[in-house]
Write an enzyme that holds these catalytic residues in place. Structure first.
Site: not given
Length: 719
Positions: A362, A365-369, A484
């Site tokens: 999908v 992001g900053t902290f994960g896929v 955020d």
């Protein structure tokens, strides 16, 4: 005296005068006797007289012992026995006193006393040093008497209980050996423990004393036993009966084959009367028949009746059939659920990612896929977020722990995404978080609408903002800061429900405020106090982001798209005006304000941008201006924004279920272009029957066949 009496015994009989002379001779040999010796002499004289009278009676006739004792002086024997008993009681008392002083106890009692003293010594080690020294010095100089008194004081309560028990035992023995209570022929305890003086006269006067003494010893052994000797009673015969009916053990057996069923014929039953057997059998038979009747009634409702049978039934039977049908449906559901494997997270840990099927990727992001996945058991579609673990060499990342913690705490809300479980991959570097899948993210949706020159209606804008404020209010009531908020972290389902996601930077705050880092929130949605370097902040930083998102819902593009912190603060001041101490008290004390010099821009230029373009009315602009207030103390809270009159005026918010649907980028279900679609349709229509038959054998659809770049053509005339 003994020699003289012994010689007179051989002569046959003693006279009173010789007896008196012997008494005087014996008394003259002794030195001045005391008063107590006179009493003893009188007692001895009486005993000798009584024995002489017995001797005369025994020689005169052969009467029995009871007849010879009947001619004794009145109460002489009883007085003698009382005196013996009093002396023996005094001796026992003195012995008990000596035993108490000497601590005469058994080995178990002495061991318990030593253990008690050892515990006292061990507990004394924890006392202060000066108390220990003082106690040691005192014991060093104490006398023997003091030591004796101290040892008596230190005796445990067990010794007191044993002393009391000995006292009770002595009392019981004295009560059981009294002549008034003991009339049994087996209990002649009044002749036991005779004093030495009396035994001396018995030895002198009675030639058969040795034989009697042996008899007395035997009686003593019997009477000293604490167990009362009872007469033997005839044992009663126990009546046994068995129940011939097979209903007994099988009716109440839990298993089909009872382990004890093989021994039922030989096992004795409870004693009872023979006439009660028929009653027991009748009761068991009635119970069996009643159960059989109940089973037969229940069998009627095991099957669903046909339409003809249903019409012929009464209302009561129909009601019973309906209840039975519901019961069967619930039991079937419970049976199916029971067949599923039970999962215990506390015992089995997290499930493996292999239990999910990865459909497509999908976003990152900053902290994960984030991937779209499907549960292989339930076919449920979920969002699988793989946490980035490349830089984590010393354990689980703290950002992931915070996100999981905040989602679990605040996830019980319709406008906040809910986390389902944590999944593990092939190794510890692959950790996934399964969350509910939401089809759209607002950033992609706004970009798509902007490219197509479409906008949300005012009612749709109100619905989106109202749902966003509802989720923010829920978080702030739980003392959670998101830190955020942006359109890419807002998700929207096909049903028009907006959800807040990505809690990687979320933190809990309190009162008084803690110092947090100022480098939070994406730059375009960052509040001016964060840009100026403050570290004491709370919910107003989220409300500034909500104001920027509201403007983006209307404009379909970011409100303050700065390329750096200086440009970002400059854009804010250009639109909102450069603050002063009157507008924003305390702004001059911030580190960023002291380090930089800002141009003076006119106050609030947003009015021209939104009102002149008729994007908002006055009421809506007041709400936007309240969310974008420079002073964080005067900025609207989530509750104040939800209570604003803009949501209650026309046009009203659109219900979520009436929202238009959009093709989801995350599902990757875009329709093929028209040219390719026509080409596929033509290919399917031109398939000849033989090719269609061949494709059917290989289970291949016609649209899956791709034409090759090379093919052989044969001339049929040559073959």
């Amino acid at each position: 005296m003994s020699d003289h009496l012994g010689s007179s015994h051989d002569e046959g009989e003693l006279s009173d005068e010789s007896h008196k002379k012997s008494q005087r001779a014996s008394s003259s040999d002794e030195p001045n006797p005391a008063k107590s010796n006179k009493g003893l002499e009188s007692k001895m004289r009486e005993s000798i007289l009584s024995r002489l009278s017995k001797r005369k009676n025994s020689e005169s006739d052969d009467d029995t012992t009871e007849q010879r004792f009947s001619i004794q002086p009145k109460n002489a024997q009883k007085a003698k026995e009382d005196r013996y008993r009093d002396k023996e009681r005094d001796k026992k008392r003195e012995k008990d006193k000596r035993d108490d002083r000497r601590d005469v106890r058994g080995p178990d009692a002495r061991q318990k006393d030593r253990d008690f003293k050892g515990r006292q010594e061990r507990s004394g080690r924890d006392q202060k040093v000066h108390e220990h020294r003082h106690h040691h010095h005192h014991r060093k100089h104490e006398t023997d008497g003091h030591r004796t008194n101290r040892s008596n004081r230190d005796r445990s309560s067990e010794r007191d209980s044993e002393k009391h028990k000995r006292h009770i035992d002595r009392h019981k023995k004295s009560s059981t050996t009294s002549p008034d209570n003991d009339k049994s022929p087996h209990k002649k305890s009044k002749h036991t423990d005779v004093p030495a003086d009396a035994k001396l006269f018995d030895r002198i006067l009675d030639p058969n004393y040795k034989k009697k003494d042996d008899d007395v010893l035997v009686i003593e052994d019997v009477e000293m036993s604490p167990i009362e000797i009872l007469e033997e009673k005839e044992e009663k015969e126990i009546v046994e009966f068995t129940i011939d009916s097979p209903a007994g053990p099988k009716k109440y057996s839990k298993f089909e084959s009872d382990p004890e069923s093989d021994h039922d014929d030989t096992k004795p039953k409870s004693p009872g009367k023979a006439e009660d057997d028929d009653d027991v059998i009748e009761v068991l038979d009635d119970a069996l028949h009643s159960d059989d009747d109940a089973d037969s009634d229940e069998d009627k409702y095991l099957k669903t009746p046909e339409d003809r049978e249903w019409e012929e039934m009464t209302e009561t039977e129909q009601r019973l059939h309906k209840e039975a049908m519901k019961k069967r449906a619930s039991m079937k559901q419970k049976t199916l659920i029971a067949q599923l494997p039970v999962f215990y997270p506390g015992l089995m840990g997290c499930r493996n990612i292999d239990e999910y099927e990865c459909v497509n990727r999908v976003d990152e992001g900053t902290f994960g896929v984030v991937y779209r996945g499907k549960d292989k058991r339930t076919d449920e579609i979920v969002a699988l977020k793989r946490l980035k673990m490349e830089k984590e060499k010393e354990g689980f990342p703290i950002t992931a722990l915070r996100e999981i913690n905040m989602l679990l705490k605040a996830g019980n809300h319709p406008n906040i995404v809910n986390v389902k479980e944590i999944l593990l991959g092939s190794n510890m570097d692959k950790i996934y978080m399964a969350m509910e899948f939401v089809e759209h993210d607002m950033k992609s949706l706004l970009d798509t609408m902007s490219r197509r020159n479409k906008r949300f209606s005012i009612g749709e804008q109100k619905t989106l903002l109202q749902q966003l404020l509802s989720g923010i209010e829920h978080m702030h009531k739980l003392w959670i800061l998101h830190r955020d908020l942006k359109t890419s972290n807002l998700l929207m389902s096909h049903k028009g429900i907006l959800k807040i996601a990505d809690f990687g930077l979320a933190r809990e705050y309190g009162d008084p405020l803690k110092k947090f880092t100022s480098i939070v929130v994406t730059l375009w949605y960052r509040s001016p106090e964060l840009l100026l370097g403050t570290r004491l902040y709370s919910t107003p930083v989220d409300m500034w982001s909500v104001g920027c998102i509201m403007a983006e819902f209307i404009l379909l593009k970011p409100l303050f798209p700065g390329r750096g912190e200086l440009e970002q603060i400059k854009k804010i001041f250009m639109e909102m005006g450069t603050p002063t101490e009157s507008i924003w008290p305390g702004v001059t004390e911030l580190d960023g304000w002291k380090a930089l010099t800002f141009e003076k821009y006119p106050y609030n230029q947003l009015r021209k941008r939104f009102l002149a373009g008729r994007l908002l009315n006055d009421t809506g602009f007041k709400l936007l201006n309240g969310l974008l207030t420079l002073d964080p103390k005067n900025r609207f809270s989530a509750t104040q924004a939800l209570d604003h009159e803009w949501f209650t005026e026309e046009p009203y918010p659109v219900p979520p279920e009436e929202f238009p649907t959009f093709p989801a980028k995350s599902e990757q279900n875009k329709a093929p272009p028209p040219a390719k679609q026509k080409q596929q349709e033509n290919r399917i229509s031109h398939v000849d029957p033989e090719t269609a038959k061949l494709l059917k054998q290989f289970e291949v659809r016609p649209e899956q066949v791709k034409p090759g770049g090379f093919s052989l053509k044969f001339d049929p005339t040559r073959f």
